[in-house]
Design a protein around this motif. Structure first.
Motif, PDB file in Angstrom:
ATOM      1  N   LYS A   1      -8.452   7.325   5.338  1.00 11.25           N
ATOM      2  CA  LYS A   1      -7.382   7.371   5.916  1.00 11.25           C
ATOM      3  C   LYS A   1      -6.280   8.310   5.183  1.00 11.25           C
ATOM      4  O   LYS A   1      -5.635   9.063   5.685  1.00 11.25           O
ATOM      5  N   ILE A   2      -6.453   7.983   3.765  1.00 13.62           N
ATOM      6  CA  ILE A   2      -5.576   8.782   2.848  1.00 13.62           C
ATOM      7  C   ILE A   2      -6.070  10.304   2.838  1.00 13.62           C
ATOM      8  O   ILE A   2      -5.110  11.094   2.910  1.00 13.62           O
ATOM      9  N   SER A  44       4.667   9.304   5.878  1.00 14.59           N
ATOM     10  CA  SER A  44       3.311   8.656   5.915  1.00 14.59           C
ATOM     11  C   SER A  44       3.790   6.932   5.668  1.00 14.59           C
ATOM     12  O   SER A  44       4.730   6.739   5.253  1.00 14.59           O
ATOM     13  N   ASN A  71       2.665  16.572   2.377  1.00 13.82           N
ATOM     14  CA  ASN A  71       2.123  16.181   3.429  1.00 13.82           C
ATOM     15  C   ASN A  71       2.211  14.383   3.555  1.00 13.82           C
ATOM     16  O   ASN A  71       2.095  13.936   4.675  1.00 13.82           O
ATOM     17  N   PHE A  72       2.401  13.880   2.648  1.00 15.81           N
ATOM     18  CA  PHE A  72       2.872  12.271   2.360  1.00 15.81           C
ATOM     19  C   PHE A  72       4.209  11.978   2.747  1.00 15.81           C
ATOM     20  O   PHE A  72       4.318  10.771   3.146  1.00 15.81           O
ATOM     21  N   GLN A 114      -7.267  11.925   5.227  1.00 13.57           N
ATOM     22  CA  GLN A 114      -6.744  12.616   6.420  1.00 13.57           C
ATOM     23  C   GLN A 114      -5.192  13.064   6.332  1.00 13.57           C
ATOM     24  O   GLN A 114      -5.058  14.211   6.917  1.00 13.57           O
ATOM     25  N   ILE A 115      -4.516  12.479   5.430  1.00 12.18           N
ATOM     26  CA  ILE A 115      -3.008  12.938   5.226  1.00 12.18           C
ATOM     27  C   ILE A 115      -3.246  13.941   4.221  1.00 12.18           C
ATOM     28  O   ILE A 115      -2.441  15.084   4.335  1.00 12.18           O
ATOM     29  N   ALA A 152      -4.160  17.165   5.946  1.00 10.07           N
ATOM     30  CA  ALA A 152      -3.817  17.175   7.428  1.00 10.07           C
ATOM     31  C   ALA A 152      -3.340  18.789   7.434  1.00 10.07           C
ATOM     32  O   ALA A 152      -2.684  19.440   6.650  1.00 10.07           O
ATOM     33  N   TYR A 155       2.591   5.309   3.322  1.00  4.11           N
ATOM     34  CA  TYR A 155       2.309   4.639   2.066  1.00  4.11           C
ATOM     35  C   TYR A 155       3.613   5.026   1.221  1.00  4.11           C
ATOM     36  O   TYR A 155       4.514   5.841   1.461  1.00  4.11           O
TER      37      TYR A 155
END
Length: 219
Positions: free
Chosen positions: A159-160, A24, A20-21, A162-163, A166, A26
């Motif tokens: 916010k993190i 992103s 998922n990241f 949510q990823i 997700a 990040y």
């Protein structure tokens, strides 16, 4: 850019997060101790892992995507390497609620957990319909708690999260104590027990002559 050290990156939960990241905003540093997990990351996602010290150097956030029973041990093992202000994200309330996180008032502890996809949903894609756990295709809600740390860190953690979970729908803010009531209290202790009762009732009506498929469709 926020740098995240992801522990357990090649495990059951960690691999979902690693997936998922991707893409992103990040910078993710993947940490995995098992050879199987390292191979899974390399083969499946083309990701190389880092050692603990390298991953933690200058990291803004640490995610402990490890089994609940290992969270206390892992957290204790890296505590001395965490700079003041670091956010530690835990994916279940059990260890934090039991007091297994280090006593460090200068760290932020953020706890988050999925509600898992609704049984009755509007998913039209078959892959989403079969994503019963969530975090892959099916939309789900999630809960989060700022256990300790400055208030502005809640938005950062959300916010993190949510990823992590997700695709997501609603985000709910709760306390760690409330999260523990939801799981295992509500979802596992109560609801899972009711599912057992439903199964027993189904078996009973079938034993009394009702066609099993008819009973399932009715239920």
């Amino acid at each position: 850019m926020t740098t995240i050290a992801l522990f357990g990156a090649g495990g059951k939960m960690g691999y979902r997060l690693s997936t998922n990241f991707r893409g992103s905003p990040y910078t993710i540093r993947h940490v995995e101790i098992s050879e199987a997990g390292k191979e899974r990351l390399k083969t499946g996602l083309g990701i190389d892992t880092l050692g603990v010290d390298e991953a933690l150097a200058g990291a803004d956030v640490v995610i402990l995507a490890v089994p609940d029973t290992h969270i206390g041990k892992v957290a204790a093992g890296i505590e001395s390497k965490l700079a003041p202000g670091t956010m530690v994200i835990v994916l279940d309330a059990a260890a934090p609620f039991a007091g297994h996180l280090p006593k460090r008032s200068d760290l932020t502890y953020f706890v988050t957990h999925p509600c898992h996809p609704p049984i009755f949903n509007d998913e039209t894609d078959m892959a989403a319909k079969k994503d019963f756990f969530g975090g892959v295709k099916a939309k789900q809600h999630f809960v989060s708690a700022l256990m300790q740390g400055p208030e502005e860190d809640y938005a950062k953690g959300e916010k993190i999260a949510q990823i992590i979970w997700a695709p997501v729908m609603r985000s709910h803010r709760v306390t760690v104590e409330q999260m523990a009531l939801l799981e295992p209290g509500l979802s596992e202790t109560v609801c899972a027990s009711l599912l057992v009762v439903m199964k027993e009732a189904l078996d009973e009506v079938v034993a009394r002559g009702v066609d099993r498929q008819a009973a399932l469709d009715f239920l």
